[in-house]
Enzyme design. Sequence first.
Site, PDB file in Angstrom:
ATOM      1  CD  GLU A  45      77.722  19.723  39.591  1.00  0.00           C
ATOM      2  OE1 GLU A  45      76.610  19.887  39.057  1.00  0.00           O
ATOM      3  OE2 GLU A  45      78.319  18.630  39.557  1.00  0.00           O
ATOM      4  CE1 TYR A 128      72.132  17.579  40.364  1.00  0.00           C
ATOM      5  CE2 TYR A 128      73.161  19.613  39.566  1.00  0.00           C
ATOM      6  CZ  TYR A 128      73.137  18.226  39.659  1.00  0.00           C
ATOM      7  OH  TYR A 128      74.125  17.490  39.077  1.00  0.00           O
ATOM      8  CG  ASP A 146      71.895  14.513  36.889  1.00  0.00           C
ATOM      9  OD1 ASP A 146      71.437  13.369  37.096  1.00  0.00           O
ATOM     10  OD2 ASP A 146      72.998  14.713  36.349  1.00  0.00           O
ATOM     11  CB  CYS A 214      67.823  -3.187  36.606  1.00  0.00           C
ATOM     12  SG  CYS A 214      66.899  -1.981  35.629  1.00  0.00           S
TER      13      CYS A 214
HETATM   14  S1  SF4 Z   1      70.089  -2.669  33.846  1.00  0.00           S
HETATM   15 FE1  SF4 Z   1      69.713  -1.414  32.073  1.00  0.00          FE
HETATM   16  S2  SF4 Z   1      67.913  -0.184  32.537  1.00  0.00           S
HETATM   17 FE2  SF4 Z   1      68.670  -1.056  34.458  1.00  0.00          FE
HETATM   18  S3  SF4 Z   1      69.958   0.537  35.315  1.00  0.00           S
HETATM   19 FE3  SF4 Z   1      71.295  -0.822  34.135  1.00  0.00          FE
HETATM   20  S4  SF4 Z   1      71.381   0.077  32.048  1.00  0.00           S
HETATM   21 FE4  SF4 Z   1      69.669   1.027  33.165  1.00  0.00          FE
END
Ligand code: SF4
Length: 366
Positions: A45, A128, A146, A214
Site C-alpha cells: 500500500e 486511506y 482511492d 449502474c
Molecule cells: S456499468 Fe460501466 S460505467 Fe457502470 S460501473 Fe460498470 S464499467 Fe463502470
Amino acid sequence: MRDGATSGALLDWYDIHARDMPWRVSPADRAAGVRPDPYRVWLSEVMLQQTTVAAVRDYFARFTALWPTVGDLAAAEDGRVMAEWAGLGYYARARNLLKCARAVVRDHGGVFPDTREALMSLPGIGPYTASAISAIAFDRAETVVDGNVERVMARLHDVHTPLPAAKPELTALAALHTPEARPGDYAQAVMDLGATICTPRSPACGICPWRDPCAARAEGTAPELPKKTPKKQKPVRHGVVFVGRRRDGAWLMERRPESGLLGGTLGWPGTAWVAVSEEVPEAIPPAEAEWRLLPAEALHTFTHFHLRLSIMVAEGLPASGGETASATLRPGAQGWVPRGDFRPSDMPTVMRKAFDLARSAMDNDA
Ligand code: SF4
C-alpha cells in the site's frame, strides 16, 4: 444502510477475475483460511501510493527478498533502504516506511496493530492506507476510497459534481456498498473493477458485474465521469548540479538533508531550485576543477512543479580526500563514492537523468 446486492455481485465477479498480485491472498485461498501478511499489505500500500501496480511489482519483490519481515526492515541501514527505493519517487514515503517499521517493532512488539485508529498512529499511515490495511489484512469493514473507487462510485450513481468537491459524497456512497462479510476482498474487488473494467476512458460496461444497477451506463454518461475541476498549470523551477569524477573513477556525491524534497536521497551537489522568474543562486563548485556547462538540461516533473536542471561536469579531479561507501554517506554530507560502489539506480530519477546526460558528454569527450 448497506447494499448487499451490489457487493454480492461484485464479489462473485472477483472470485473469478481477481488480479494476481504478489502481496495478495487469492479469494480461493482466503476462503480456505489463508490470512494476508499485514507487513506485505502495508508495504504494497505504501509503494502503491501514486505509483502503478506494474511499477511496484519489482520493488516489492526486491524489498521482501531483502527484508522478509517488518523486523528485518526495521533493522536495515537507512541508506540501503533509500537506495532500493530510488525510482519510486516521493522519498518522504521511504523515510516514513523505515520510521513505521521501527515503531511497529518498538511499540507493538513487531506485530502490526489491527484497527484503523491504531494504524493511523503510525508514521506515514494516513486515513486511506489505514483503511486499506485494516480491510485487506484484518478483514474489517472499512471503506477504502482511492481514485479507482471514486470513478466507479461516480458512475454507479451518476454523480456529476466535479472532484475534488465530490469526495465526501463519493466516500459516503462507497460506504453504503461496503459489506460486513468479506470486506477485505470487497475492497480489492472495487479496485480491480476500476483498474480493469471501469477504466477512465473506455469502460467495458458490457461485461461489468454492475451493469444493471449502474446509473451512468443507463444515462450514457459513463465516459465523462468523474468530472474534474481543471488543474492549475504547474510552475517551473531551475537549478544547477555538479557531476564530477576523480582520476580514479570516484564520483563526488552528496546525500540530501533528511527533510524536504528528495530528503535523504543520494545525488549530485548543486544549488537550490528556484522559480524561473528568479536568478539561480550562485553556483559554487564543490571542488576545484575546470567545470563546463552542458548544452542539454535534465528535465523532470514533480507533483507541484517542473524542474529544469543545468549540469556542470568535470573530470580528472585530483584524488584528494578519502572515500565513502554510498550507503554510509550521512544526510547533508558530501563524499567521494568509489567507482565500484557507484550505482546510478541508487539515485532518484532526476539525478539519474543528470547523470545520463553528463556521462554521455564524458564518453563523447573520451
Ligand atoms: S456499468 Fe460501466 S460505467 Fe457502470 S460501473 Fe460498470 S464499467 Fe463502470
